[in-house]
Enzyme design. Structure first.
Site, PDB file in Angstrom:
ATOM      1  N   GLU A  49      36.051 -67.046  59.793  1.00 30.41           N
ATOM      2  CA  GLU A  49      34.987 -66.344  59.065  1.00 30.41           C
ATOM      3  C   GLU A  49      33.612 -66.731  59.592  1.00 30.41           C
ATOM      4  O   GLU A  49      32.669 -65.939  59.529  1.00 30.41           O
ATOM      5  CB  GLU A  49      35.079 -66.656  57.566  1.00 30.41           C
ATOM      6  CG  GLU A  49      36.358 -66.172  56.900  1.00 30.41           C
ATOM      7  CD  GLU A  49      37.466 -67.221  56.893  1.00 30.41           C
ATOM      8  OE1 GLU A  49      37.590 -67.984  57.886  1.00 30.41           O
ATOM      9  OE2 GLU A  49      38.211 -67.285  55.903  1.00 30.41           O
ATOM     10  N   CYS A  80      39.112 -69.854  52.739  1.00 32.15           N
ATOM     11  CA  CYS A  80      38.918 -71.168  52.118  1.00 32.15           C
ATOM     12  C   CYS A  80      37.626 -71.153  51.294  1.00 32.15           C
ATOM     13  O   CYS A  80      36.822 -70.226  51.361  1.00 32.15           O
ATOM     14  CB  CYS A  80      38.857 -72.254  53.204  1.00 32.15           C
ATOM     15  SG  CYS A  80      37.318 -72.298  54.144  1.00 32.15           S
TER      16      CYS A  80
HETATM   17  N1  THU Z   1      40.989 -71.541  58.709  1.00 30.22           N
HETATM   18  C1  THU Z   1      40.228 -70.433  58.896  1.00 30.22           C
HETATM   19  O1  THU Z   1      39.902 -70.062  60.035  1.00 30.22           O
HETATM   20  N2  THU Z   1      39.817 -69.754  57.797  1.00 30.22           N
HETATM   21  C2  THU Z   1      40.164 -70.073  56.511  1.00 30.22           C
HETATM   22  O2  THU Z   1      39.676 -69.459  55.576  1.00 30.22           O
HETATM   23  C3  THU Z   1      41.151 -71.131  56.281  1.00 30.22           C
HETATM   24  C4  THU Z   1      41.378 -72.058  57.420  1.00 30.22           C
HETATM   25  C5  THU Z   1      41.411 -72.317  59.908  1.00 30.22           C
HETATM   26  C6  THU Z   1      40.698 -73.637  60.049  1.00 30.22           C
HETATM   27  C7  THU Z   1      41.691 -74.434  60.869  1.00 30.22           C
HETATM   28  O3  THU Z   1      41.442 -74.192  62.239  1.00 30.22           O
HETATM   29  C8  THU Z   1      43.038 -73.850  60.506  1.00 30.22           C
HETATM   30  O4  THU Z   1      42.773 -72.616  59.839  1.00 30.22           O
HETATM   31  C9  THU Z   1      43.864 -74.742  59.595  1.00 30.22           C
HETATM   32  O5  THU Z   1      43.154 -75.123  58.467  1.00 30.22           O
END
Ligand code: THU
Length: 132
Positions: A49, A80
């Site tokens: 994001e 997240c």
């Molecule tokens: N991650 C995202 O790119 N977006 C989210 O909303 C949740 C988590 C990624 C961060 C990390 O590289 C991987 O997912 C595991 O947490």
């Protein structure tokens, strides 16, 4: 979801092995995308994001009206907590977020959100900050 899935193929996720792609529909009809980029220091990881919001501004600004994130196999990922806050500042009031079931309003995922008007001196010359 197809654009998000394509973006996930560009993720740099050698630590979690959890590639994420994000795609957003902008209020002028553009689609912007991003992928996660991890870092050996872990805490500096950039979620998909983050890249999507950068792409939004790089390609002309505007506001997001719909966003979806998926992992490498195409499964939807609900943003997240930090990214909900990030999307809030760059979305329309009724921004929709894709989930594994039905799209939901960001306002339901982040009720009573903190935003620029809570600060004493938001740059109100910037129309992008006026109502968020
Ligand atoms: N991650 C995202 O790119 N977006 C989210 O909303 C949740 C988590 C990624 C961060 C990390 O590289 C991987 O997912 C595991 O947490």
């Amino acid at each position: 979801m197809a654009a998000a899935h394509d973006a996930a193929a560009h993720a740099y996720a050698p630590y979690s092995h959890y590639p994420v792609g994000a795609a957003g529909l902008v209020d002028d009809g553009r689609t912007v995308v991003g992928c996660n980029v991890e870092n050996a220091s872990f805490g500096l990881t950039l979620c998909a994001e983050c890249a999507l919001v950068s792409a939004l501004h790089l390609t002309g600004g505007g506001r997001l009206v719909a966003v979806v994130c998926v992992t490498g196999d195409g499964t939807p990922v609900t943003p997240c907590g930090r990214c909900r806050q990030l999307l809030y500042e760059h979305g329309t009031a009724d921004l929709l977020v894709g989930t594994a079931t039905t799209p939901v309003a960001l306002s339901a995922l982040l009720p009573d959100a903190f935003g620029p008007p809570d600060l004493k001196n938001p740059d109100l010359k910037n129309p992008d900050l006026k109502d968020r």
